[in-house]
Design a protein around this motif. Sequence first.
Motif, PDB file in Angstrom:
ATOM      1  N   VAL A  94      -1.029  -0.533   6.898  1.00  0.00           N
ATOM      2  CA  VAL A  94       0.262  -1.102   6.508  1.00  0.00           C
ATOM      3  C   VAL A  94       0.045  -2.161   5.426  1.00  0.00           C
ATOM      4  O   VAL A  94      -1.029  -2.756   5.343  1.00  0.00           O
ATOM      5  CB  VAL A  94       1.002  -1.739   7.708  1.00  0.00           C
ATOM      6  N   PRO A  95       1.061  -2.409   4.612  1.00  0.00           N
ATOM      7  CA  PRO A  95       0.963  -3.506   3.648  1.00  0.00           C
ATOM      8  C   PRO A  95       1.173  -4.837   4.365  1.00  0.00           C
ATOM      9  O   PRO A  95       2.037  -4.960   5.226  1.00  0.00           O
ATOM     10  CB  PRO A  95       2.111  -3.221   2.669  1.00  0.00           C
ATOM     11  N   VAL A  96       0.344  -5.818   4.014  1.00  0.00           N
ATOM     12  CA  VAL A  96       0.444  -7.149   4.615  1.00  0.00           C
ATOM     13  C   VAL A  96       0.321  -8.197   3.516  1.00  0.00           C
ATOM     14  O   VAL A  96      -0.280  -7.956   2.476  1.00  0.00           O
ATOM     15  CB  VAL A  96      -0.652  -7.380   5.684  1.00  0.00           C
ATOM     16  N   GLU A  97       0.891  -9.356   3.780  1.00  0.00           N
ATOM     17  CA  GLU A  97       0.702 -10.485   2.880  1.00  0.00           C
ATOM     18  C   GLU A  97      -0.313 -11.414   3.516  1.00  0.00           C
ATOM     19  O   GLU A  97      -0.127 -11.890   4.635  1.00  0.00           O
ATOM     20  CB  GLU A  97       2.014 -11.220   2.612  1.00  0.00           C
ATOM     21  N   LEU A  98      -1.406 -11.650   2.816  1.00  0.00           N
ATOM     22  CA  LEU A  98      -2.504 -12.452   3.340  1.00  0.00           C
ATOM     23  C   LEU A  98      -2.268 -13.938   3.097  1.00  0.00           C
ATOM     24  O   LEU A  98      -1.377 -14.320   2.334  1.00  0.00           O
ATOM     25  CB  LEU A  98      -3.815 -11.997   2.698  1.00  0.00           C
ATOM     26  N   GLY A  99      -3.090 -14.750   3.711  1.00  0.00           N
ATOM     27  CA  GLY A  99      -2.982 -16.198   3.571  1.00  0.00           C
ATOM     28  C   GLY A  99      -3.069 -16.666   2.133  1.00  0.00           C
ATOM     29  O   GLY A  99      -2.447 -17.659   1.752  1.00  0.00           O
ATOM     30  N   SER A 100      -3.817 -15.941   1.317  1.00  0.00           N
ATOM     31  CA  SER A 100      -3.969 -16.297  -0.096  1.00  0.00           C
ATOM     32  C   SER A 100      -2.743 -15.931  -0.923  1.00  0.00           C
ATOM     33  O   SER A 100      -2.644 -16.321  -2.083  1.00  0.00           O
ATOM     34  CB  SER A 100      -5.177 -15.565  -0.682  1.00  0.00           C
ATOM     35  N   GLY A 101      -1.816 -15.162  -0.335  1.00  0.00           N
ATOM     36  CA  GLY A 101      -0.652 -14.685  -1.074  1.00  0.00           C
ATOM     37  C   GLY A 101      -0.821 -13.282  -1.621  1.00  0.00           C
ATOM     38  O   GLY A 101       0.130 -12.692  -2.131  1.00  0.00           O
TER      39      GLY A 101
END
Length: 131
Positions: A94-101
């Motif tokens: 799945v697509p996710v947004e990581l802590g780095s953006g």
Amino acid sequence: MIPLFSYGALQDIGVQEQFLGRTVDGTPDHLPGFVLTVAELDDTDLIAATGSARHPMAVLGTSSGTRVRGTVYLLTEAELDAVDRHSGVGFHRVPVELGSGITAWAYVDRRYRPPLLSRGAVPAESQELAA
């Protein structure tokens, strides 16, 4: 190149060589809102490469501030397909947004259904990773 966040087997150089045909450098990052549990896999190639049928699985956390630490790798479409073939039946990409953006693909618990991301639903090829 396509960003993939890994918190498990792909961080192992031997697994990279076996499934990607090369080693890949990555950038540390984290997946906010998730925690790790353990899943039993039945992929004989992955079990042989890692020596275990037990592998970490990211599941949606219930407490604020949870996160899963891992690494972002930039892969080709063919390499991503190779990883797909060994992800296990309990996982889906799945697509996710990581802590780095960064928006990246990640393999998580199949029961998780991601919300629409602010930057779009599919990780863009050629995103720059922070050094």
